[in-house]
Every structure is written in structure tokens, then in C-alpha cells.
Design a protein around this motif. Structure first.
Motif, PDB file in Angstrom:
ATOM      1  N   ILE A 103      27.055  43.316  48.838  1.00  0.00           N
ATOM      2  CA  ILE A 103      28.171  43.186  47.902  1.00  0.00           C
ATOM      3  C   ILE A 103      28.986  44.474  47.864  1.00  0.00           C
ATOM      4  CG2 ILE A 103      28.761  42.921  45.452  1.00  0.00           C
ATOM      5  CD1 ILE A 103      26.318  40.933  45.347  1.00  0.00           C
ATOM      6  N   TYR A 106      30.946  47.582  40.823  1.00  0.00           N
ATOM      7  CA  TYR A 106      29.696  46.831  40.789  1.00  0.00           C
ATOM      8  C   TYR A 106      28.987  46.986  39.446  1.00  0.00           C
ATOM      9  CZ  TYR A 106      24.931  45.524  42.177  1.00  0.00           C
ATOM     10  OH  TYR A 106      23.694  44.951  42.252  1.00  0.00           O
ATOM     11  N   THR A 116      28.901  41.763  34.787  1.00  0.00           N
ATOM     12  CA  THR A 116      29.138  42.624  35.942  1.00  0.00           C
ATOM     13  C   THR A 116      28.365  42.096  37.142  1.00  0.00           C
ATOM     14  OG1 THR A 116      27.277  44.091  35.479  1.00  0.00           O
ATOM     15  CG2 THR A 116      29.412  44.657  34.451  1.00  0.00           C
ATOM     16  N   ALA A 117      28.781  42.517  38.321  1.00  0.00           N
ATOM     17  CA  ALA A 117      28.052  42.140  39.528  1.00  0.00           C
ATOM     18  C   ALA A 117      26.615  42.644  39.436  1.00  0.00           C
ATOM     19  CB  ALA A 117      28.749  42.705  40.761  1.00  0.00           C
ATOM     20  N   VAL A 120      27.976  36.007  42.870  1.00  0.00           N
ATOM     21  CA  VAL A 120      28.884  37.122  43.164  1.00  0.00           C
ATOM     22  C   VAL A 120      29.453  36.964  44.570  1.00  0.00           C
ATOM     23  CG1 VAL A 120      29.110  39.634  43.378  1.00  0.00           C
ATOM     24  CG2 VAL A 120      27.652  38.664  41.588  1.00  0.00           C
TER      25      VAL A 120
END
Length: 60
Positions: A4, A22, A34-35, A47
Motif C-alpha cells: 500500500i 497511511y 485510516t489505511a 484499502v
């Protein structure tokens, strides 16, 4: 996590900015989580799907 981060690095402005995104950016399409939060609770695929959607020109 690393996948990611690598995917967002270019548009985030580099590795540090990607890590900041992130950890801190709430993603509205994913419940303002949030991620990092999503990945920690098993939501990495959500995500990745979100990033695929954005990459294809979808709205964030």
C-alpha cells in the motif's frame, strides 16, 4: 502495508508523505478510517480496492 505504501508513494510525494497518509488520512469511502487502522483489523483488501478505484479515475 508495504504494498500500500509503495502504491501511494508517487502521488503522495515520497516515502515519508506516503507513510503520513497511511497513518493519518481518514478515507471517507471507508468509514473515515485510516489505511493503517484498516490494515491492522484485516481490511487491507478494502484499502487496495479503494486505491484501484482511485487509480482508475474514481472519486476518493
Amino acid at each position: 502495508m508495504l504494498e500500500i505504501l509503495q502504491r501511494v508513494e508517487a502521488w503522495a510525494g515520497g516515502p515519508r508523505a506516503a507513510l503520513s497518509w497511511y497513518r493519518a488520512y481518514p478515507i471517507p469511502a471507508l468509514g473515515n478510517r485510516t489505511a493503517e487502522s484498516l490494515v491492522k483489523t484485516g481490511g487491507a483488501s478494502a484499502v487496495r480496492d479503494y486505491l484501484d478505484h482511485v487509480a482508475l479515475g474514481g472519486y476518493a
